[in-house]
Enzyme design. Structure first.
Site, PDB file in Angstrom:
ATOM      1  N   CYS A  63       0.967  -1.235   0.078  1.00  9.35           N
ATOM      2  CA  CYS A  63       0.174  -0.175  -0.198  1.00  9.35           C
ATOM      3  C   CYS A  63       0.697   1.286  -0.032  1.00  9.35           C
ATOM      4  O   CYS A  63       0.405   2.486  -0.227  1.00  9.35           O
ATOM      5  CB  CYS A  63      -1.175   0.038   1.202  1.00  9.35           C
ATOM      6  SG  CYS A  63      -2.327  -0.958   1.133  1.00  9.35           S
ATOM      7  N   LYS A 115       0.610   3.238  -3.154  1.00 11.37           N
ATOM      8  CA  LYS A 115      -0.568   3.829  -3.445  1.00 11.37           C
ATOM      9  C   LYS A 115      -0.198   5.414  -4.067  1.00 11.37           C
ATOM     10  O   LYS A 115       0.798   5.665  -3.740  1.00 11.37           O
ATOM     11  CB  LYS A 115      -1.287   3.879  -2.148  1.00 11.37           C
ATOM     12  CG  LYS A 115      -2.882   3.476  -2.502  1.00 11.37           C
ATOM     13  CD  LYS A 115      -3.599   3.479  -0.808  1.00 11.37           C
ATOM     14  CE  LYS A 115      -4.990   2.976  -1.291  1.00 11.37           C
ATOM     15  NZ  LYS A 115      -5.444   3.009   0.202  1.00 11.37           N
ATOM     16  N   ASP A 172     -14.796   6.554   0.739  1.00  7.78           N
ATOM     17  CA  ASP A 172     -15.212   5.238   1.741  1.00  7.78           C
ATOM     18  C   ASP A 172     -14.270   3.978   0.951  1.00  7.78           C
ATOM     19  O   ASP A 172     -13.845   4.138  -0.148  1.00  7.78           O
ATOM     20  CB  ASP A 172     -16.526   4.927   2.002  1.00  7.78           C
ATOM     21  CG  ASP A 172     -17.327   5.200   3.023  1.00  7.78           C
ATOM     22  OD1 ASP A 172     -16.759   4.352   3.945  1.00  7.78           O
ATOM     23  OD2 ASP A 172     -18.017   5.995   3.086  1.00  7.78           O
ATOM     24  N   ASP A 173     -14.376   3.108   1.787  1.00 10.40           N
ATOM     25  CA  ASP A 173     -13.430   1.851   1.402  1.00 10.40           C
ATOM     26  C   ASP A 173     -13.940   1.227   0.173  1.00 10.40           C
ATOM     27  O   ASP A 173     -13.083   0.403  -0.667  1.00 10.40           O
ATOM     28  CB  ASP A 173     -13.453   0.674   2.538  1.00 10.40           C
ATOM     29  CG  ASP A 173     -12.893   1.390   3.613  1.00 10.40           C
ATOM     30  OD1 ASP A 173     -11.617   1.980   3.512  1.00 10.40           O
ATOM     31  OD2 ASP A 173     -13.497   1.850   4.757  1.00 10.40           O
ATOM     32  N   ASP A 177     -11.852  -4.138   2.826  1.00  7.04           N
ATOM     33  CA  ASP A 177     -12.580  -3.105   2.554  1.00  7.04           C
ATOM     34  C   ASP A 177     -14.013  -3.465   2.416  1.00  7.04           C
ATOM     35  O   ASP A 177     -14.898  -2.578   2.898  1.00  7.04           O
ATOM     36  CB  ASP A 177     -12.323  -2.569   0.839  1.00  7.04           C
ATOM     37  CG  ASP A 177     -11.202  -1.569   0.897  1.00  7.04           C
ATOM     38  OD1 ASP A 177     -10.950  -1.089   2.184  1.00  7.04           O
ATOM     39  OD2 ASP A 177     -10.340  -1.484  -0.150  1.00  7.04           O
ATOM     40  N   GLY A 202     -11.002 -14.040 -12.732  1.00  6.73           N
ATOM     41  CA  GLY A 202     -10.179 -12.951 -12.609  1.00  6.73           C
ATOM     42  C   GLY A 202      -9.629 -12.410 -14.068  1.00  6.73           C
ATOM     43  O   GLY A 202      -9.937 -12.900 -14.959  1.00  6.73           O
ATOM     44  N   HIS A 203      -8.567 -11.590 -13.977  1.00  3.35           N
ATOM     45  CA  HIS A 203      -7.963 -10.974 -14.975  1.00  3.35           C
ATOM     46  C   HIS A 203      -6.338 -10.763 -14.787  1.00  3.35           C
ATOM     47  O   HIS A 203      -6.100 -10.592 -13.794  1.00  3.35           O
ATOM     48  CB  HIS A 203      -8.745  -9.625 -15.183  1.00  3.35           C
ATOM     49  CG  HIS A 203      -8.283  -9.095 -16.690  1.00  3.35           C
ATOM     50  ND1 HIS A 203      -8.506  -9.706 -17.852  1.00  3.35           N
ATOM     51  CD2 HIS A 203      -7.508  -8.050 -16.646  1.00  3.35           C
ATOM     52  CE1 HIS A 203      -7.933  -8.653 -18.942  1.00  3.35           C
ATOM     53  NE2 HIS A 203      -7.380  -7.849 -18.321  1.00  3.35           N
ATOM     54  N   ASP A 210     -10.863   0.920   7.159  1.00  2.82           N
ATOM     55  CA  ASP A 210      -9.767   0.335   7.511  1.00  2.82           C
ATOM     56  C   ASP A 210      -8.407   1.302   7.154  1.00  2.82           C
ATOM     57  O   ASP A 210      -8.540   2.085   6.379  1.00  2.82           O
ATOM     58  CB  ASP A 210      -9.594  -1.043   6.790  1.00  2.82           C
ATOM     59  CG  ASP A 210      -9.614  -0.849   5.361  1.00  2.82           C
ATOM     60  OD1 ASP A 210      -9.811   0.076   4.669  1.00  2.82           O
ATOM     61  OD2 ASP A 210      -9.218  -1.960   4.564  1.00  2.82           O
TER      62      ASP A 210
HETATM   63 CO    CO Z   1      -9.954   0.635   2.830  1.00  5.83          CO
HETATM   64 CO    CO Z   2      -8.751  -0.151  -0.784  1.00  5.92          CO
HETATM   65 CO    CO Z   3     -10.616  -9.899 -18.524  1.00  6.56          CO
END
Ligand code: CO
Ligand code: CO
Ligand code: CO
Length: 349
Positions: A19, A22, A51-52, A92, A140-141, A228
């Site tokens: 993080c 970020k 918000d999360d 989150d 997923g990707h 969080d």
């Molecule tokens: Co969060």
């Molecule tokens: Co987040």
């Molecule tokens: Co995809």
């Protein structure tokens, strides 16, 4: 060509970790301010309150929580990295008071140069935590990328009337934190091979701990607001809550828990770049008493990966909440109070 995990240091493939990687909150705010935002009656929580996760009402009884979170390797062990990234992404949903239902992998990885063995371990780590949360991994990707990145898109559920946002903190509320701070500092130290075994063990243990029980402890405990603590640090996320709620806060630096050895590591300069971005982001909002040392400040501004919940709770219910948190194995550290005052203002003493 494939390389095995023993010869690759995942954290050395990245310029910043977890993080701490970020985008700086100030820059993000500028970009988001220019987005045309569509209004929907069903969108209970959107982009505005920082918000999360987003919350979308499906029926009178059901709202969906949607969130996506991914980051660069924070540790060298692929499976552990996967576990931490997934724990962080699931958080989150917990921070809104909800329960995760399903998760999708979000993957960027140098498959061409590293092969698939390490990637498989990362995904297995993520799957460990999705399973532990009770959610279902549903796809997923992935993209080829020189810098590995991993995380999840998570969909959760909650009753529309039980959503806990950033925006409900009230003067007199007690602020409670459920995990120690300092993962950014420990990760920086690990990358430089300077972390003590104690610091590492504590950071890893807490970064892989789901906020599930902590979130459950909040149900029926008079919690007014919650988030969080991740990349923007305790003060950055607290500021977000205070602005959204229209209140101020007072924090007791000495009561804020940190991983063992974090202050020593910070005092020799093992501070991630994200701390400086967080410092300038909150500079106009935070006032530090002279007794709060530079190292204390670094801890309060330290970008967390998979951090704990920051909870604003009714003072009459705080004792109950702390007991439930501690019984569940989380911290129930009382770190400050909400006050009337300029929205977003934080006084640290
Ligand atoms: Co969060
Ligand atoms: Co987040
Ligand atoms: Co995809």
């Amino acid at each position: 060509m494939s390389k095995d995990s023993n010869h690759v240091r995942l954290t050395h493939l990245t310029t910043s970790s977890g993080c701490a990687a970020k985008v700086s909150p100030g820059l993000l705010h500028d970009v988001l301010a220019r987005l045309p935002i569509e209004h929907s009656e069903r969108l209970l929580v959107g982009i505005k309150t920082g918000d999360d996760a987003a919350v979308y009402q499906v029926s009178d009884e059901l709202a969906l929580i949607a969130t996506v979170d991914f980051f660069t390797p924070i540790v060298d062990e692929p499976r552990l990295f996967g576990q931490i990234a997934a724990t962080n992404a699931l958080s989150d949903v917990y921070a809104m008071g909800g329960v995760p239902l399903l998760a999708l992998n979000v993957v960027a990885f140098p498959v061409c140069s590293l092969g698939t063995e390490i990637l498989g371990e990362i995904l297995a780590g993520g799957a460990d935590k999705v399973k532990e949360s009770g959610a279902v991994l549903a796809g997923g990707h992935s993209v080829e990328d020189k810098e590995p990145k991993y995380g999840l898109c998570v969909i959760g559920s909650i009753h529309p009337k039980k959503v806990i946002t950033n925006a409900g903190a009230r003067p007199g509320d007690i602020l409670v934190l459920t995990k120690p701070l300092g993962t950014g500092i420990v990760v920086a130290a690990m990358k430089a091979d300077m972390a003590t075994e104690d610091a590492r063990r504590s950071a890893v243990r807490w970064m892989t701990r789901l906020n599930y029980k902590a979130s459950q402890a909040c149900v029926g405990c008079g919690v007014h607001a919650m988030t969080d603590v991740t990349g923007f640090g305790l003060l950055g996320h607290l500021k977000g809550m205070l602005v959204a709620s229209g209140v101020s806060a007072r924090i007791a630096a000495a009561r804020v828990p940190a991983h063992p050895g974090v202050k020593e590591l910070a005092s020799i300069g093992l501070v991630p770049a994200g701390t400086y971005a967080n410092r300038s982001y909150v500079a106009d909002w935070v006032e530090f008493a002279p007794s709060v040392t530079a190292v204390d400040q670094d801890v309060l501004l330290d970008p967390q990966s998979s951090g704990g919940l920051l909870i604003s709770v009714d003072p009459e219910r705080a004792r109950d909440l702390v007991r439930k948190l501690e019984e569940g194995g989380d911290l129930g550290s009382v770190i400050g109070v909400i006050e009337e005052g300029a929205p977003g203002r934080i006084y640290v003493e």
